[in-house]
Every structure is written in C-alpha cells, then in structure tokens.
Design a protein around this motif. Sequence first.
Motif, PDB file in Angstrom:
ATOM      1  N   LYS A 114       0.833  -1.190   0.000  1.00 49.94           N
ATOM      2  CA  LYS A 114       0.000   0.000   0.000  1.00 49.94           C
ATOM      3  C   LYS A 114       0.869   1.241   0.000  1.00 49.94           C
ATOM      4  O   LYS A 114       1.811   1.349   0.797  1.00 49.94           O
ATOM      5  CB  LYS A 114      -0.931  -0.012   1.214  1.00 49.94           C
ATOM      6  CG  LYS A 114      -1.888  -1.191   1.245  1.00 49.94           C
ATOM      7  CD  LYS A 114      -2.759  -1.155   2.485  1.00 49.94           C
ATOM      8  CE  LYS A 114      -3.706  -2.339   2.508  1.00 49.94           C
ATOM      9  NZ  LYS A 114      -4.558  -2.346   3.730  1.00 49.94           N
ATOM     10  N   ARG A 115       0.558   2.168  -0.875  1.00 51.94           N
ATOM     11  CA  ARG A 115       1.303   3.419  -0.973  1.00 51.94           C
ATOM     12  C   ARG A 115       0.497   4.531  -0.315  1.00 51.94           C
ATOM     13  O   ARG A 115      -0.663   4.756  -0.663  1.00 51.94           O
ATOM     14  CB  ARG A 115       1.586   3.765  -2.432  1.00 51.94           C
ATOM     15  CG  ARG A 115       2.455   2.751  -3.156  1.00 51.94           C
ATOM     16  CD  ARG A 115       3.855   2.711  -2.584  1.00 51.94           C
ATOM     17  NE  ARG A 115       4.736   1.818  -3.325  1.00 51.94           N
ATOM     18  CZ  ARG A 115       5.503   2.199  -4.328  1.00 51.94           C
ATOM     19  NH1 ARG A 115       5.476   3.458  -4.741  1.00 51.94           N
ATOM     20  NH2 ARG A 115       6.302   1.344  -4.930  1.00 51.94           N
ATOM     21  N   TYR A 116       1.128   5.212   0.631  1.00 51.56           N
ATOM     22  CA  TYR A 116       0.472   6.303   1.351  1.00 51.56           C
ATOM     23  C   TYR A 116       1.172   7.618   1.030  1.00 51.56           C
ATOM     24  O   TYR A 116       2.324   7.643   0.572  1.00 51.56           O
ATOM     25  CB  TYR A 116       0.491   6.062   2.864  1.00 51.56           C
ATOM     26  CG  TYR A 116      -0.287   4.843   3.306  1.00 51.56           C
ATOM     27  CD1 TYR A 116      -1.667   4.870   3.412  1.00 51.56           C
ATOM     28  CD2 TYR A 116       0.364   3.654   3.613  1.00 51.56           C
ATOM     29  CE1 TYR A 116      -2.381   3.758   3.821  1.00 51.56           C
ATOM     30  CE2 TYR A 116      -0.341   2.530   4.020  1.00 51.56           C
ATOM     31  CZ  TYR A 116      -1.710   2.593   4.113  1.00 51.56           C
ATOM     32  OH  TYR A 116      -2.421   1.494   4.511  1.00 51.56           O
ATOM     33  N   ASP A 117       0.460   8.707   1.298  1.00 48.86           N
ATOM     34  CA  ASP A 117       1.014  10.038   1.094  1.00 48.86           C
ATOM     35  C   ASP A 117       1.926  10.368   2.275  1.00 48.86           C
ATOM     36  O   ASP A 117       1.508  10.948   3.276  1.00 48.86           O
ATOM     37  CB  ASP A 117      -0.113  11.067   0.979  1.00 48.86           C
ATOM     38  CG  ASP A 117       0.400  12.446   0.622  1.00 48.86           C
ATOM     39  OD1 ASP A 117       1.594  12.558   0.264  1.00 48.86           O
ATOM     40  OD2 ASP A 117      -0.373  13.420   0.727  1.00 48.86           O
ATOM     41  N   LEU A 118       3.196   9.977   2.164  1.00 48.82           N
ATOM     42  CA  LEU A 118       4.136  10.117   3.271  1.00 48.82           C
ATOM     43  C   LEU A 118       4.625  11.546   3.452  1.00 48.82           C
ATOM     44  O   LEU A 118       5.266  11.848   4.462  1.00 48.82           O
ATOM     45  CB  LEU A 118       5.336   9.187   3.053  1.00 48.82           C
ATOM     46  CG  LEU A 118       4.991   7.693   2.963  1.00 48.82           C
ATOM     47  CD1 LEU A 118       6.229   6.881   2.674  1.00 48.82           C
ATOM     48  CD2 LEU A 118       4.323   7.215   4.242  1.00 48.82           C
ATOM     49  N   GLU A 119       4.348  12.419   2.491  1.00 47.61           N
ATOM     50  CA  GLU A 119       4.753  13.819   2.650  1.00 47.61           C
ATOM     51  C   GLU A 119       4.021  14.474   3.826  1.00 47.61           C
ATOM     52  O   GLU A 119       4.495  15.456   4.384  1.00 47.61           O
ATOM     53  CB  GLU A 119       4.466  14.597   1.362  1.00 47.61           C
ATOM     54  CG  GLU A 119       5.311  14.155   0.174  1.00 47.61           C
ATOM     55  CD  GLU A 119       6.792  14.437   0.382  1.00 47.61           C
ATOM     56  OE1 GLU A 119       7.104  15.390   1.138  1.00 47.61           O
ATOM     57  OE2 GLU A 119       7.610  13.710  -0.188  1.00 47.61           O
ATOM     58  N   LYS A 120       2.871  13.908   4.177  1.00 43.30           N
ATOM     59  CA  LYS A 120       2.110  14.471   5.300  1.00 43.30           C
ATOM     60  C   LYS A 120       2.862  14.325   6.618  1.00 43.30           C
ATOM     61  O   LYS A 120       2.723  15.150   7.520  1.00 43.30           O
ATOM     62  CB  LYS A 120       0.752  13.783   5.383  1.00 43.30           C
ATOM     63  CG  LYS A 120      -0.235  14.448   6.332  1.00 43.30           C
ATOM     64  CD  LYS A 120      -1.583  13.764   6.260  1.00 43.30           C
ATOM     65  CE  LYS A 120      -2.571  14.461   7.193  1.00 43.30           C
ATOM     66  NZ  LYS A 120      -3.908  13.819   7.150  1.00 43.30           N
ATOM     67  N   SER A 158       1.467  18.123  13.372  1.00 49.35           N
ATOM     68  CA  SER A 158       0.505  17.460  14.253  1.00 49.35           C
ATOM     69  C   SER A 158       0.405  15.966  13.927  1.00 49.35           C
ATOM     70  O   SER A 158       0.296  15.131  14.838  1.00 49.35           O
ATOM     71  CB  SER A 158      -0.866  18.128  14.121  1.00 49.35           C
ATOM     72  OG  SER A 158      -1.345  18.042  12.783  1.00 49.35           O
ATOM     73  N   THR A 159       0.461  15.617  12.638  1.00 47.93           N
ATOM     74  CA  THR A 159       0.429  14.210  12.260  1.00 47.93           C
ATOM     75  C   THR A 159       1.679  13.490  12.732  1.00 47.93           C
ATOM     76  O   THR A 159       1.611  12.351  13.237  1.00 47.93           O
ATOM     77  CB  THR A 159       0.298  14.078  10.735  1.00 47.93           C
ATOM     78  OG1 THR A 159      -0.862  14.772  10.295  1.00 47.93           O
ATOM     79  CG2 THR A 159       0.193  12.621  10.317  1.00 47.93           C
ATOM     80  N   ASN A 172      -5.193   4.743   9.012  1.00 51.06           N
ATOM     81  CA  ASN A 172      -6.225   5.586   9.625  1.00 51.06           C
ATOM     82  C   ASN A 172      -5.961   7.082   9.462  1.00 51.06           C
ATOM     83  O   ASN A 172      -6.910   7.877   9.524  1.00 51.06           O
ATOM     84  CB  ASN A 172      -6.352   5.268  11.117  1.00 51.06           C
ATOM     85  CG  ASN A 172      -6.824   3.850  11.371  1.00 51.06           C
ATOM     86  OD1 ASN A 172      -7.519   3.264  10.543  1.00 51.06           O
ATOM     87  ND2 ASN A 172      -6.446   3.286  12.509  1.00 51.06           N
ATOM     88  N   ASN A 173      -4.715   7.483   9.253  1.00 52.27           N
ATOM     89  CA  ASN A 173      -4.392   8.916   9.274  1.00 52.27           C
ATOM     90  C   ASN A 173      -3.754   9.434   7.993  1.00 52.27           C
ATOM     91  O   ASN A 173      -3.711  10.650   7.793  1.00 52.27           O
ATOM     92  CB  ASN A 173      -3.442   9.215  10.445  1.00 52.27           C
ATOM     93  CG  ASN A 173      -4.056   8.903  11.791  1.00 52.27           C
ATOM     94  OD1 ASN A 173      -4.764   9.719  12.373  1.00 52.27           O
ATOM     95  ND2 ASN A 173      -3.799   7.699  12.297  1.00 52.27           N
ATOM     96  N   LEU A 174      -3.240   8.560   7.145  1.00 52.23           N
ATOM     97  CA  LEU A 174      -2.588   9.007   5.911  1.00 52.23           C
ATOM     98  C   LEU A 174      -3.447   8.642   4.716  1.00 52.23           C
ATOM     99  O   LEU A 174      -4.080   7.582   4.683  1.00 52.23           O
ATOM    100  CB  LEU A 174      -1.202   8.367   5.774  1.00 52.23           C
ATOM    101  CG  LEU A 174      -0.193   8.662   6.889  1.00 52.23           C
ATOM    102  CD1 LEU A 174       1.116   7.953   6.605  1.00 52.23           C
ATOM    103  CD2 LEU A 174       0.039  10.159   7.045  1.00 52.23           C
TER     104      LEU A 174
END
Length: 326
Positions: free
Chosen positions: A94-100, A106-107, A145-147
Amino acid sequence: RNDNGERLIGLCSTYGLGITGSWFRHPDIHKRTWNSPDGHTSTQIDYICISVGQRQAISNCRVYRGADIDSDHHLLVAEWKVKFKQQKRRKGSKRYDLEKLKSDSSTTKAFQIELNNRFAGLNPDADVEEAYHQYCETVNTFAANNLDKQRKPNKPWIRAETWKAIEERGVLKKVVCNRNTRASRRNYTAQAKKVRDLANRDRQQWYDEQAIEAEKAAKAGNTRVVYEKVRTLSGSHGKKQLQPVKDRNGNLLTDEHSQGKRWAEHFSSVLNRPIPANPPAIPPADTDLPIKVEPFSIEEVEEAISKLKPRKAPGIDDIAAEQIKA
C-alpha cells in the motif's frame, strides 16, 4: 447487403466467427450503431464477432444510445459470461502520502505518541519477533487511519468548469436520444464543441504549469522533481522494452519467449561449470578480521536509520523509510 457486408460474412465463415448482434431480438434503435450527419439516417455498421464455439458465453448484445462519447457512433456492448481459473495473486504494498508526515507537524506528533503508547508497557526482555510484529502493526494501522493513499488522477488537467460542461453534455445527450429534433441535435453539437475547447485549454494550461514547475526545480537543483515532471509530460512511466538479443549463430531474436530461452541457455553455460580438477589451495589468514559480534548499540541503530534513503518502495512489512524516520 453491400460489398463490405459480404466481406464480413466471408471473414466470419473462414475463421469460424459469429456476429453477436444477429443472435438476439432487439428493437431497431438498439441495433443501429451509426447516425448520419443529416440526423435522420441510421444504420448498423459496427459489429462484435466471436468464435462460434463460445456462443453460449454471450448472453446479450445491444446498442446503448445514452453513452456520452461525443461521436456519431453509439456504444455497442456484448455481455460475455466467462469463467477464469482462480489464481493466487500477491498482495501489493500500500502506498500512502508520506509527505504528510513531513509537512504536518501534528500528524508527526500523533504518530510518535501512538508508538510510545504501544511500546510503553512492552517488556524489555520480550521476544524480538513479537516486538517487531507489534511495531509493524502499529505503523501500518496508523498509516491506514491517518494518511491518505496515493492516487493518480486519470486526467489531472481537467478543471471543475470542464467537468460541469461534460455533465451538461451528458444531459443533452439523453435529450437527443429521447427526442431527436434539429434543435436538440444543434444544442448537443454546440455543447460538445464547448467541451472540446475547454479540455484543450485545460490541457495546454496544465502542460505550461508542469513545465514551469520543472524549470523552477531545475534551477533549485531538485532533480527528483525534474525527472517526475519529464516523465509526466513525456508519458514515459518506466515501460520496459525488449532489448535486441542474438542466438549462438548471430541471428536476432525479437519475441519475448525466444529471448527468455536464450538468456536461460546463456546463464546455464556460464554458471553451471564443472568442478576444477586441481582446486586452488587457499591458506588460512594469519589474523582474524576486526568484526564486531556484540549486540547493536542505540547509536549504531540511529545512524543506520538516518542513512535510509527516502522515496523508496517499502519491503514486505509495508513500512517506508519516511515512517521509520518519523
């Protein structure tokens, strides 16, 4: 019937094909696939042909006039019921938006708190495999859950105004199908031209914006962004092409199967060598190499983590370097 129709029948007869549109009873409006520019003449010139041996797999074939495709041809659809052999597919990472994790403090803080809470009550003498499994589960659960997942839009240049015009064109398409008058056709043609003009304008603006961003990145020395923009604009996304391979006689092999056999033959001759009759005598070393065998220290682990390269594909645990560094 005309000359083209006779050719189609001859082709189907030669190769054992059947014309699916002739197997089912439908009204004429669900058979005619093309409308003449005069708005009155319509006929059937599009066909779906299939092997006669698979006739039982076709359950229906008809024209859908409501498909908004901006063409004088209607959408011809055949329903094909086929059973494929079930194969086990490897679960992709799974690829997530890791820039966040970098941009949103806060993240990042919430991620660190989540890890600290999960490992606060962990026994220091616990099994390493158990601790690693718990770490992977915590990281992947937080990311899910968050990204946000990485998504690449199909046509990123289309703006909201153009999407609204496309929806209006679809409404006018339904009007033409239900009430084919000169006024409805004129309105639909005008709206279709508006959509094409807006789409061309949006595409050109998007290309200009991408070129400007690539130029700014090149001046700033950000080569990663430059290569991304070049791949996006050129449409090249790492598609591999077959390289020329020659057989033992020097003949060029063009198909993938022949090239694979040639590579297997090459490595078999290179790697499967006979055991030498007189193996070399290698004397033992006078002194042992200074290899550390004691457990890793915290400083060594931190140094190894700091050297992890970002923006790399995760391993089998689905954890990227950015998540470990956070």
